[in-house]
Structures are given as C-alpha cells and as structure tokens.
Design a protein around this motif. Structure first.
Motif: not given
Lengths: 311, 436
Positions: A207-210, A212, B21-22, B25, B28, B34-36, B82-83, B87-89, B181-182, B321
C-alpha cells in the motif's frame, strides 16, 4: 391623452406577438440551436468502425508492410512479439488462458472483433501520437498484430472489404450483462456460525504511504538551460516524456545522467540521429521521433538538448 | 489531565505511529508532525507554542490580523488540510497519463465531493481544451445533423442533479484478497457531486432521431478518443450532457468543457471532453467495451455492456486512516450508493456478519447518489469485525464477497461491490481484511 393612447396600442400589439411566440417555443420543444453539420465536417470527425465494417475508409495493408511499422511505432511499449514491456499491454498470446488462474486477455485470446483493433489503432495509437497514422498504415499494423496472434498468414493483406470477414476466436464468448446475479438476503440475527469465520489478513507492504503529500517532481528550473533546450522542453513533454521519464523500452531517463553520458560519448550527433531515425539494439528501442513523425528534425534535436541539460 | 500531559500523550502516540513508517520518511514525519489523525495533528503542528494557544491563554490568531480579501482569488483549503488529497497506487498502471487516482473518502463529509478531490481517470491524459474552439457534433441516423458550440448548449434548458460517478474497477484490487491497507485505495474510485447540463433527450429532439436509431456512440476529444456505445433508452431516461459540477464549470479532469453523464452507470460511459454523438442501429464494440470494461467469468466467457453500478457501501469511520484512540462512544459512519436508485436501508455488523443492526440514513437520500449512514457504538476496547450492507429501493441486497466469488470467480476485475470488512483491533487501529 389622445397621443398617449396612440402610443399604447402598438406596444400592446407588440407584447401580444412576443408572448405568443414564447408560448410556441415551449410547446414544440424545439430550440433551433446549432448549425447543420455538413457532410464534409462529419467526414473529418466520423472515425468510428463497426464489426460489420461500417465506417472503414478505402485502403489496404499487408503483414509484410506492417512489420517495420509495428517495430518503429509499437514495439517499444508492446514488445516485438506483442509480449508487452513492463505494464504496457500484451497484444499476443494467451490462447486458452481465459479460464486459468492468471488469464492473458490479448487481441487473439480475448478481443471479439477485428474492427476493434483497426478502430483503436486509428483513434488512439501510437500512444504518444494518436491519430497520426494513415489508413493504409492502420491496415498494415492491424494485419501485423493479427499475424502475431496467428489469426492470419504472413502473406495476408487486410483491406476495407475483407476486415469484417476476419473471424476472431473468442467472438462467441461474450454475452449481455445478466446481473443482478447475486442473491443475498437481509438476515438480521444468527446469520452465520461465528465459529466458521476465518479472517484473511492483507498483504503487507504494497500500500502506498498516505502520511504525506506525494513528492512533487521538483519544478525544473529553466534558468540554467540553453536557449535550444528551453525550446525543446515542450516537445519533450508532449512526445518524449512517457518513455524518458520512466525508462520504458530502455530509454535513458532524464534524471539518469550516467546513462546519458554513456550515450553522448558516441557524439551528440549520433544521439540526435538515433532520435530522428530511430534505433533498435541491445540497450532498447527508440521509435523514429518517438513515434511522432509530425515533429521536425529541429524539434527533436532541441528535445535532446533539453533531456541532456534538464536535471 | 493537564495540558502538558496531553502533549506528552500526543507525542508518544505520534512516536508510536512513526515506528510504523519506513525509516526513510520517519524523520520527516516526526519533524513536521504531519497530520495522521486530525486531533493529534493540531496538537503537534503547533509544537512548542501549543500551550500558548489553549485556554486560559488567548491564541495568537486572536491577537493579530489575518490575510485580506483576494489573498487567494480562488480559495483553497486551510494549510492544515494539505493531506486531504487524491492519491494513486503507482504499480497499477504503466504511467500516470493513462491512469487513475482515488478520492480521500476517509476525509470527506456529507455527500458532495469537492471538485479538487474528485477521483481522476484518463486514457490519454487531460486535454487542454479552449471552449471557444470546442464543438459537439451530433449525426448518424438523424433528420438534421448538428454542430453545437458551448453557447448553443447554454441556451437550452438545464437541469441539476446530485449523482455519484464510480469507476467499475473500484475495489478491483481486492478480488483475490485484501491488498490495500487504506479506505482511499479500497474504495476511492468514486466521487459524488452536483452536475448541471442539458438532457441528452433534449439534444436528440433537436436532431430528430430516425426510427431505426437504437444506439449512440459517445466520443471524447482527448488523444484516446475515448468511445462507448450507449443504448438509446438511457439517453431518453436520464442521461445529460453536463458543463458544470458543484456550481462551477467542469474541471479539466472531469471533461471541460462538456462531458456525457450517465447517472448510476460505470464511469467510463460518461465520456469526458465530449466531441461527438453518433446515432446508429447497432453497438460499435470499441476497445473500452470489449478488451476493457467487460467482466471475465470463471467459464472463460465475458459479460459485456455491464453498465450499472450495483448497490455498495463502506464504513468510513473507523477505517485504516481513521482509527479509534480511546474506549467510549463513537459513531460508526459510512457511505452507501446504488446505480439503480435510492438507498433504502444500511445495516451494520460488528461481529463479522452474524448479527446486523439497521443504521440511520442521514441527510439527503437521493437516487444514484452517495447516502450517509451512521450507528452509535460504545466501544469497550474489544476487537471487532465491522461491516456495512446496503439495500436499495429495488430490494437488491449488497452481496458478501463469497457470494460474488462463487458466481464470478476472481478475474472479472470490475464491479466488485461486496460487503467490506474492517478489523478493529484492541489498540483502535483498523485493518483491511476479508472473511472466508
């Protein structure tokens, strides 16, 4: 008073006429907007083809004529044998795979009509230069793709009069939507045995990170670019970007300066010649002018300048 | 709890999330905070100044002047939002020119999708069309073939409708098993807005369809010349040629200056950048209705012209999310829709479909539109398998995934409208799972 009345009478007549014409417009539901389309105007836009051949322009193209066209304009994405590069569509093969776990839905294994092939190549291909092919080129490339799928022999010539008779192997296997096909009921209690529930967990890590916003490509500063490179930028974006941003078909990516340096060792002119005339070798395939033959040699040269200089 | 403690808790929570988070990132993530989740974001983005803006202190923004009018002639959301983006895969498609992006359903409220968050789908990218030079040609089996400019269309009576538009591939990544997973990626190929335009039947009256005319080819002005065959019945029923969405002109992403709009039908039939309508006596069987957008069945045969988007629903809170953070009372909320009419009921299960309770339908309940539903739920911290099930006014009940797979196998790609399962864990996080 007399004068005033004289003024009122024509006004009343005028209003009467106006109102009645409004009423007529509402009643007939016809608005009279637009202009009649002339035959010539329609001819310019009416490009669609049907399975019965309706819409095909006069013309022809052979498998033999199709091969070099396909190599030059199609193979960089679809592969020399229609096997597909990367995630670009596979065009050939996949016979008898439709009931398998991983079906391959190709022109030969899946498409129901040959007309669809002609229509799509004519309207949308090559990807970077749609609607740039002549009718004869479309016939020739269609013939070659049919040949890659072993639907026609190598001496076949596709024409406006024989296209509708090309029988595709999977034609009979399509049927009209027959949904609703599922029959769930609105059960509210004891709908299943809790002990029977088995939970399947997701695949991790795809799953791509969301968290940011996606990293935007840095706005490429044009200030450091030469005049020629600046002129080449628009051409790059319209005709080169697809392959040279992703590296498809072995294309040197704009960001990969090491790759470009290797190529430039053979001389700038050599790189430009390959860009204009095309290139096919161990390192990849470059269609002439990226498949967009409407570009001038100068535009292609400037686009090469841009790709070399852009960071 | 003091403010200091709150801050600590929030920071600890962020650190916990950051550990998921990996590494690349993570720095950062921590630095920018950043908003989660919305609540925590407010606490962290303000960083050290946090206590200074909370009671009893008077916030900085209450002691100064803000920006004036026309600071942004075209308004934009708060920078804290801003979040909230499409988004795309990336691995789904070969490139971004022929690709798709998803709406952030997890952040949307009500039933209207803002124009900048409407999901995108292009076959040859977004053409940049000058409306003054754009024309709609209507010809074929008609008495009077016409070319209309955009001013001509504006002179005709207009209608506004609120309808969803959904890509039939929505959820298609999940046929074989749970992958995404989203919520944004499992269900985001759908958006809903108000569309304004002219009834297609009005335009057909203008050209006069001949008796043998039964089908319409709709064709776009983009590079791909996107084309679909539409039965005349749909044109006479509720199809529109639209030029506006949510009060403004269509966005270029949505077909500026005009698109066809077929309420309730798979999105690709609502051809964007519409340039031509040809009336004929048979369908055309073009690429996007043969090679693509047909549904391969287990026996190797394939359904074609599967236009309708069947009833579907999904829980938007909680979701991956939008996790729950503490025990207590929550609203289980979600969206339901049907391409065949109005949503009649939505039921919710917290035990994986053993028992169901009816949710309330909130706000507008419109035909072929997003419908909001909710059910109050007191969460005691126990794990749960959350599901929603939509029933539309035709009586159709949203199927389970097993029911769909039994009929369609796993290779039909499109039209996956199965009941979706979220696994709520004891820590309040939510996973995308499937039930066998």
């Amino acid at each position: 008073m007399y004068n005033l009345n004289k003024f009122f009478i024509p006004l009343a007549v005028f209003l009467l006429v106006t109102f009645s014409s409004f009423a007529i417009a509402e009643k007939i539901g016809h608005y009279g907007v637009g202009k009649t389309a002339s035959e010539q105007q329609i001819k310019g836009w009416d490009i669609d083809i049907r399975p019965d051949g309706k819409g095909l322009p006069k013309g022809q193209g052979s498998v033999t004529q199709g091969e070099p066209l396909y190599e030059a304009k199609c193979a960089s994405c679809h592969g020399s044998f229609g096997e597909g590069q990367g995630r670009w569509p596979i065009l050939a093969g996949g016979e008898d795979s439709l009931t398998e776990e991983r079906p391959e839905k190709t022109v030969g294994s899946f498409w129901p009509y040959a007309s669809t092939l002609w229509d799509y190549i004519n309207r949308a291909m090559p990807y970077t230069a749609p609607k740039s092919l002549t009718p004869d080129e479309v016939y020739a490339i269609s013939a070659y793709v049919l040949y890659l799928n072993e639907i026609v022999e190598d001496d076949f010539v596709l024409t406006d009069s024989n296209l509708a008779s090309v029988k595709m192997p999977n034609e009979e296997n399509f049927y009209i939507d027959d949904r609703p096909d599922s029959t769930n009921t609105r059960c509210m209690k004891n709908c299943k045995n809790p002990a029977d529930i088995e939970v399947v967990q997701p695949l991790a890590g795809i799953t791509p990170e969301q968290e940011k916003a996606p990293v935007k490509e840095k706005a490429k500063s044009t200030s450091s670019l030469s005049e020629l490179a600046i002129q080449g930028k628009a051409t790059y974006q319209s005709s080169c970007f697809v392959c040279h941003s992703s590296g498809v078909a072995g294309a040197p990516k704009v960001s990969d300066k090491d790759d470009w340096n290797k190529r430039i060792e053979k001389g700038f002119d050599q790189v430009v010649t390959h860009a204009i005339d095309g290139y096919s070798g161990n390192t990849g395939i470059m269609p002439p002018k990226g498949g967009n033959l409407s570009l001038s040699d100068e535009q292609v040269t400037n686009a090469v300048h841009y790709m070399l200089e852009a960071k | 709890m003091s403010d200091t403690n709150k801050t600590t808790t929030a920071k600890t929570h962020i650190a916990e999330m950051a550990s998921n988070v990996p590494v690349s990132s993570r720095r950062d993530f921590l630095k920018k905070g950043v908003q989660y989740t919305a609540g925590i974001a407010t606490a962290v983005t303000t960083g050290g100044a946090l206590s200074g803006n909370l009671p009893p202190e008077v916030p900085n923004w209450s002691k100064s002047l803000g920006a004036g009018v026309l600071t942004k002639p075209y308004g934009m959301p708060s920078s804290f939002e801003k979040n909230v983006i499409r988004r795309t895969v990336p691995w789904l498609t070969a490139d971004r020119i022929s690709s798709i992006s998803m709406s952030p359903l997890q952040d949307l409220k009500g039933i209207i999708t803002p124009n900048g968050l409407f999901f995108e789908r292009y076959h040859s990218g977004i053409p940049d069309i000058d409306p003054v030079q754009h024309r709609l040609m209507i010809h074929g089996l008609v008495e009077n073939p016409l070319i209309l400019d955009m001013d001509d269309l504006a002179r005709l009576p207009s209608e506004s409708v609120i309808n969803f538009l959904e890509c039939p591939a929505n959820g298609g990544m999940e046929w074989r098993g749970p992958q995404m997973e989203a919520l944004q990626f499992t269900h985001g190929m759908i958006s809903c807005c108000e569309w304004t335009g002219v009834r297609l039947s009005t335009l057909l009256d203008e050209v006069g369809v001949k008796p043998e005319g039964k089908w319409i080819l709709a064709e776009g002005a983009d590079g791909s010349g996107m084309s679909r065959s539409i039965p005349l019945e749909k044109a006479l029923d509720d199809a529109l040629v639209v030029y506006a969405q949510n009060g403004e002109r269509l966005r270029p992403e949505q077909g500026y200056p005009i698109r066809l709009f077929n309420p309730g039908w798979e999105g690709n039939t609502s051809v964007k950048w519409l340039r031509r309508l040809e009336i004929g006596d048979k369908p055309w069987h073009h690429r996007e209705e043969t090679s693509k957008y047909t549904d391969l069945m287990p026996d190797g045969r394939a359904r074609r012209f599967s236009y309708e988007q069947e009833a579907n629903s999904v829980i938007t809170s909680p979701c991956p999310e939008n996790p729950w953070k503490t025990k207590g009372v929550y609203q289980i909320e979600g969206l339901a829709w049907s391409g065949r009419g109005k949503i009649k009921h939505v039921d919710i299960s917290v035990d994986g479909g053993v028992t169901w309770r009816p949710a309330s339908l909130n706000g507008l309940v419109l035909s072929k539109s997003f419908t909001r539903f909710s059910l109050p739920f007191k969460w005691n911290g126990a794990p749960a398998l959350l599901q929603s099930r939509a029933i539309d006014e035709t009586g159709y009940v949203q199927p389970t995934l097993s029911q769909l797979r039994d009929i369609r196998g796993m290779n039909s790609i499109y039209h996956k409208n199965a009941i979706h399962t979220w696994q709520l864990q004891t820590d309040g996080k939510v996973k995308n799972v499937q039930l066998k």
